[in-house]
Design a protein around this motif. Structure first.
Motif, PDB file in Angstrom:
ATOM      1  N   UNK A   1       0.989  -1.150   0.108  1.00 28.78           N
ATOM      2  CA  UNK A   1      -0.072  -0.272   0.105  1.00 28.78           C
ATOM      3  C   UNK A   1       1.228   1.314  -0.254  1.00 28.78           C
ATOM      4  N   UNK A   2       2.062   1.049   0.422  1.00 37.41           N
ATOM      5  CA  UNK A   2       2.487   2.697   1.059  1.00 37.41           C
ATOM      6  C   UNK A   2       2.959   3.099  -0.090  1.00 37.41           C
ATOM      7  N   UNK A   3       3.803   2.111  -1.276  1.00 33.93           N
ATOM      8  CA  UNK A   3       4.333   2.853  -2.548  1.00 33.93           C
ATOM      9  C   UNK A   3       3.737   3.326  -3.085  1.00 33.93           C
ATOM     10  N   UNK A   4       1.708   2.793  -3.149  1.00 31.14           N
ATOM     11  CA  UNK A   4       0.733   3.223  -3.983  1.00 31.14           C
ATOM     12  C   UNK A   4       0.700   4.772  -3.387  1.00 31.14           C
ATOM     13  N   UNK A   5       0.349   5.272  -1.866  1.00 30.98           N
ATOM     14  CA  UNK A   5       0.540   6.359  -1.384  1.00 30.98           C
ATOM     15  C   UNK A   5       1.594   7.279  -1.666  1.00 30.98           C
ATOM     16  N   UNK A   6       2.467   7.216  -1.094  1.00 32.21           N
ATOM     17  CA  UNK A   6       3.396   8.150  -1.349  1.00 32.21           C
ATOM     18  C   UNK A   6       3.396   8.382  -2.925  1.00 32.21           C
ATOM     19  N   UNK A   7       3.020   7.773  -4.092  1.00 26.54           N
ATOM     20  CA  UNK A   7       3.309   7.894  -5.243  1.00 26.54           C
ATOM     21  C   UNK A   7       2.019   9.574  -5.231  1.00 26.54           C
ATOM     22  N   UNK A   8       0.915   8.495  -4.922  1.00 26.76           N
ATOM     23  CA  UNK A   8       0.019   9.697  -5.276  1.00 26.76           C
ATOM     24  C   UNK A   8       0.269  10.929  -4.399  1.00 26.76           C
ATOM     25  N   UNK A   9       0.643  11.281  -3.600  1.00 27.28           N
ATOM     26  CA  UNK A   9       0.674  12.846  -3.062  1.00 27.28           C
ATOM     27  C   UNK A   9       1.991  13.178  -4.456  1.00 27.28           C
ATOM     28  N   UNK A  10       2.472  12.447  -4.948  1.00 28.05           N
ATOM     29  CA  UNK A  10       4.082  13.232  -5.340  1.00 28.05           C
ATOM     30  C   UNK A  10       3.605  13.342  -6.526  1.00 28.05           C
ATOM     31  N   UNK A  11       3.013  12.145  -7.569  1.00 25.17           N
ATOM     32  CA  UNK A  11       2.123  12.677  -8.644  1.00 25.17           C
ATOM     33  C   UNK A  11       1.153  13.915  -9.078  1.00 25.17           C
ATOM     34  N   UNK A  12       0.512  14.115  -7.755  1.00 29.50           N
ATOM     35  CA  UNK A  12      -0.666  15.443  -7.519  1.00 29.50           C
ATOM     36  C   UNK A  12       0.551  16.629  -7.367  1.00 29.50           C
ATOM     37  N   UNK A  13       1.435  16.955  -7.208  1.00 29.61           N
ATOM     38  CA  UNK A  13       2.439  17.451  -6.894  1.00 29.61           C
ATOM     39  C   UNK A  13       2.930  18.210  -7.835  1.00 29.61           C
ATOM     40  N   UNK A  14       2.711  17.170  -9.284  1.00 32.80           N
ATOM     41  CA  UNK A  14       4.371  17.638 -10.260  1.00 32.80           C
ATOM     42  C   UNK A  14       3.671  18.935 -10.670  1.00 32.80           C
ATOM     43  N   UNK A  15       4.467  19.677 -11.858  1.00 34.68           N
ATOM     44  CA  UNK A  15       4.232  20.218 -12.658  1.00 34.68           C
ATOM     45  C   UNK A  15       3.250  20.641 -13.235  1.00 34.68           C
TER      46      UNK A  15
END
Lengths: 220, 789
Positions: A142-156
């Motif tokens: 689960x954790x890689x999925x959740x971490x990916x979510x916030x990083x992807x949402x902060x992309x330019x």
């Protein structure tokens, strides 16, 4: 790999209360739950791991907060920050999981339940180590999925549904398949489904690391 | 229902998000720039994996398992769907690289895949059904006794040798239906032992069963078959009941119709009878020649021995000697040789694919018990139990029944078991016998089975209640402690909201913990039944109201007869309700007396004879109301049978006295009175024999009837030992005459002694008959052992 403890404590700071609460909840549950612990048959445990993982990523991924902007403007390399985000994550998970492991393996839980005249103990104690491995595996998925979510949402190049749709699909399908998914080795199709989920976690974990380097930080 | 909800969520949510993404993606990409192609690729691939997982799940019928041709067919069909989805995904990725709308692409991907998966379901099933119906349904005619060289004749046409593999289509073509008049069909039937055999057996075969998951049946007229068998040109008779399994094409799994034919000829029956008589002449200690002859008639002699054991328990020794010879058990001298014998048996059982305790193999296993290394047995069984999955779609998997009054493990599985082999059941049998052996030596402390195996079974029972059945048979303090603790958590028999915690009994769900506690043996169970007696009786009342066919004592009544701490068993309190229900059931009156007496006979301490007599119909009975009195009375303990029989005769006489002689109730009472009088000489007790001898006195109005009966019983070898002793020493030469045919039929040592006395009888005609029988027995002794050619 060097650990910079002040940095670690700073990153871990938002997880302190969460870790305290989750650890207390988990240990109480493990000690007091009167049915033998079987991870994928126990909806409470599954929901707990999902919630805990989601909250970890939520507290660590407040990219629009001042503290986040402060941290990312102190000259630490993105690799170092990424490592410490994961160390803080691991610390929160282990602070919750390890006391449970101690209770199950020592076997304090079994003795307590035996003392409480639970009919299934100590007979079922030997089967509960599976609960630990499966819950840890579930965190790991689960954790890689959740971490990916916030990083992807902060992309330019973020858009309104960046990352979120993926996580929603992951969960809806995962919950729909429910416990049927978790029989690796039972047969070809179930193993394929299980491997599919593991693959997604690994891909997004690695890809999250790559995207993190391009993170756009700015307090709002 | 929940699946529909999830599916709706899966379809609607992505569509909503896709539309939303579509609107926003252009504007955001203008603000933030285009996403790198790698991001689009990774996210689309991720969603493609998720979609594929979902498609596999739906395609495999929601189980995630590919277990049937139907599911394989659907997956094959879905490959096309998956290819289209991947193509669509590829297009969208390309579009995403150009317009940065990859998220819209993945949303669409899910929506399209789900729509395609479900929209195409019906045509897929229809194509599958069409394809599967092209496959002819196979039929197999097999011979139960594994006799070679048997020709199968169907509807008068020679079809080939058994085992015959054919199809319905082939049968219709080669052996079209024939008309056989009803009288002609059953002509020539014969009884061999307890079974009826026919020269021609009839059965009906349906063309096909349900095919797919939609549950519709192909409509067709069943085909009627007349089956005859021949061996070397001579007719072979077929067991009267010609049942068959299948045929079935459910989910595309083609199951053939299997017709196992039981066979017999007069010659084989005579050979079997001779072998049994010779065994009696040898006082049930058979030699190598007997065994080698019996081996050629294996199934016939085995079946005859197993059928004879309840009346002649000495035949168990024959079974043991035969098992010893068959498995070379005479070579077993120590643990090592015993273990290699056990391994041989296990290998043979695995090869045969089945095991039953009540068989020659089972007898061999029981013989080995005293020689086996019990530590090794326990260690192997424990390892096996530990390896069994606790989360399993299937049950623990042993067959459970009762034969010859003992639990029976069997492995007559229709589907292969992946995690257990037939040889595991041999080990289960060994464990069970070891426990019995140790319990008989000392039941004060837990034996190794109770210490090591029972905890593992209890552990397995958490998700598999079948394991608890075996644990209950083995017993021990762990089980008792488990029961005691479990009972503290039990509050009601009501169905639990957790389906795992329920058991389905007599048409309703009840709490599994309550049900297990109620049926628990030992002190904990006795205490529970005392503390929950009110609820237990309420539950029994509910079961009773749901029982619609009381032709025998239902299994759920077991708990009523178990021990209750400091009180009588619950069956006592429940007796009135049970009797009222059984007596009110007008459609099953011939079984009523049998059911009521079976109930009373299981209560401990045994109820007095008056309780049994009270259940005897007293008012206006009709002819069928008493069922089979001999069978019913045999349910009672021997010491009660005479008194109950005599009291019931008195009731019948009393009933007759107030009725018109030509009315049906009078006739029914008269019939049962005669049947009961005739039953008395069959009771194996001295008192019954005395009563029967008294009734032979000429002054007794029923003396002719009893005389005829005893003469018949002597002729058919049915006299009890007690009766035989009385008649052999009677002062009336006619009585001594009756004994002689019995000696010929049952020439055991006791009867041979009687014959020796009768050879010197004072009456010349008795002496003459005795000499004739002695000569016949001598001839039997000299007769060579018959062998099946």
């Amino acid at each position: 790999m060097s650990i910079q403890w002040p940095l670690f404590f700073w990153v871990f700071r938002p997880l302190r209360l969460l870790t305290l609460v989750s650890s207390s909840l988990a240990t109480s549950y493990v000690l007091l739950h009167d049915k033998p612990l079987e991870f994928f048959l126990d909806l409470n445990a599954v929901v707990f791991v999902i919630s805990h993982s989601f909250l970890i990523s939520l507290f660590l991924g407040r990219v629009r907060s001042e503290s986040f902007a402060f941290l990312y403007s102190q000259g630490f390399s993105r690799d170092l920050l990424w490592r410490h985000v994961w160390l803080a994550t691991l610390a929160s998970v282990l602070a919750t999981w390890l006391p449970c492991a101690v209770l199950i393996l020592t076997p304090l839980r079994s003795q307590f339940q035996d003392w409480m005249q639970n009919p299934w103990f100590p007979l079922m104690a030997s089967t509960e180590s599976r609960f630990l491995t499966r819950s840890l595996l579930f965190y790991g998925m689960l954790l890689p999925i959740f971490h990916y979510e916030w990083i992807r949402s902060s992309m330019p190049f973020r858009d309104q549904v960046s990352g979120h749709l993926l996580v929603i699909a992951y969960f809806v399908i995962g919950l729909f398949l429910n416990e049927r998914l978790w029989y690796f080795g039972a047969d070809l199709t179930r193993s394929a489904m299980f491997l599919g989920f593991i693959t997604i976690s690994v891909i997004l974990g690695l890809f999250g690391y790559w995207l993190h380097k391009r993170l756009e930080v700015g307090a709002s | 229902m929940i699946e529909i909800f999830f599916l709706a969520a899966i379809v609607i949510l992505p569509i909503y998000l896709t539309l939303k993404a579509w609107r926003w993606s252009a504007s955001t990409s203008k603000i933030n720039g285009k996403a790198p192609w790698s991001v689009n690729l990774v996210e689309a691939s991720t969603l493609a994996i998720l979609t594929s997982v979902m498609v596999i799940h739906v395609a495999s019928g929601g189980t995630g398992l590919v277990t049937s041709p139907l599911q394989e067919f659907i997956i094959r069909e879905r490959i096309l769907a998956c290819a289209i989805m991947i193509a669509v995904a590829g297009c969208w990725i390309l579009l995403g690289l150009w317009k940065s709308i990859s998220l819209a692409a993945v949303g669409m991907l899910i929506s399209i895949s789900m729509a395609m998966t479900f929209a195409s379901a019906k045509p897929v099933y229809e194509r599958f059904e069409k394809e599967i119906r092209q496959i002819p349904v196979p039929i197999e005619f097999t011979i139960r006794e594994e006799i070679d060289e048997i020709d199968v004749v169907i509807n008068g046409v020679q079809m080939g040798k058994a085992p015959l593999h054919t199809t319905i289509d082939e049968l219709e073509k080669k052996a079209p239906p024939i008309e056989v008049p009803k009288d002609e069909y059953s002509k020539g039937w014969k009884n061999f032992g307890n079974s009826t055999y026919l020269p021609r057996a009839k059965t009906r075969l349906d063309r096909a069963d349900r095919v797919g998951i939609r549950g519709d049946r192909e409509k067709s007229e069943p085909m009627e078959l007349y089956v005859q068998l021949e061996r070397h040109g001579q007719p072979v008779m077929i067991s009267g009941s010609l049942g068959h399994s299948g045929p079935s094409r459910m989910f595309g799994n083609i199951q053939p119709a299997i017709l196992p034919l039981g066979v017999m000829t007069e010659e084989w029956h005579r050979d079997t009878t001779i072998l049994l008589e010779k065994a009696r002449l040898m006082d049930y200690r058979v030699d190598a020649d007997w065994i080698s002859a019996a081996d050629t008639h294996f199934h016939f002699v085995r079946n005859a021995l197993i059928a004879a054991i309840p009346k002649e328990p000495q035949f168990r020794q024959v079974l043991t000697d035969w098992a010893k010879a068959r498995y070379h058990l005479e070579q077993v001298t120590d643990m090592v040789s015993a273990w290699s014998a056990l391994e041989r048996i296990q290998a043979q059982v695995n090869k045969a694919g089945a095991y039953q305790t009540n068989s020659i193999t089972g007898e061999a296993v029981e013989y080995l018990i005293d020689h086996l290394d019990s530590d090794r047995v326990i260690a192997i069984a424990k390892t096996k139990l530990k390896s069994l999955p606790t989360i399993s779609a299937g049950g623990f998997g042993y067959g459970w029944g009762s034969e010859l009054g003992k639990p029976c493990f069997s492995t007559s599985f229709l589907t292969p078991q992946t995690d257990r082999k037939p040889s595991d059941f041999v080990m289960a049998h060994v464990i069970w016998k070891l426990d019995q052996k140790w319990d008989s030596e000392s039941d004060d402390q837990d034996n190794p089975v109770e210490k090591e195996i029972v905890p593992e079974l209890i552990r397995l029972s958490y998700l598999d209640p079948q394991a608890m059945k075996l644990a209950t048979v083995l017993g021990g303090s762990t089980l008792n402690e488990f029961n005691r603790r479990q009972q503290r958590q039990v509050y009601s028999f009501k169905e639990s909201s957790d389906p795992m915690q329920n058991e389905y009994i007599e048409g309703q769900y009840v709490s599994r913990d309550f049900w297990q506690s109620l049926n628990a043996v030992g002190p904990a169970g006795a205490k529970f039944r005392k503390e929950h007696s009110y609820q237990a009786l309420e539950l029994a009342e509910q079961f009773l109201n749901k029982s619609f066919s009381l032709t025998s004592l239902p299994n759920w009544t077991d708990f009523l007869f178990l021990e209750v701490e400091g009180r009588e068993p619950l069956a006592r309190n429940f007796w009135k309700s049970f009797r009222d229900k059984v007596e009110a059931d007008k459609t099953h009156r011939p079984w009523a007396l049998g059911v009521l007496w079976s109930y009373l006979a299981r209560i401990r301490p045994m109820p007095p004879a008056s309780d049994f007599v009270a259940a005897f119909p007293k008012k206006s009975p009709s002819y069928g109301d008493f069922g089979n009195p001999e069978q019913t009375l045999s349910l009672l303990p021997v010491d009660l049978r005479l008194q109950v029989t005599q009291d019931c005769i008195a009731e019948a006489v009393r009933g007759k006295s107030i009725l018109q002689p030509n009315s049906e109730p009078y006739g029914a009472f008269n019939q049962i009175e005669n049947q009961l009088i005739r039953y008395i000489p069959s009771i194996p007790s001295d008192a019954a024999a005395d009563v029967a001898m008294q009734s032979l006195e000429k002054t007794n109005p029923k003396s002719t009837e009893v005389s005829r009966l005893l003469k018949d019983q002597g002729t058919y070898g049915q006299l009890t030992g007690h009766m035989l002793a009385r008649l052999a020493t009677s002062s009336d030469p006619e009585h001594r005459h009756w004994v002689i045919p019995q000696i010929k039929i049952l020439p055991n040592s006791e009867n041979r002694d009687t014959l020796a006395r009768l050879l010197n009888d004072e009456d010349p005609s008795v002496r003459e008959s005795a000499e004739k029988v002695a000569a016949e027995l001598e001839e039997l002794r000299r007769l060579p052992y018959p062998k099946l050619k």
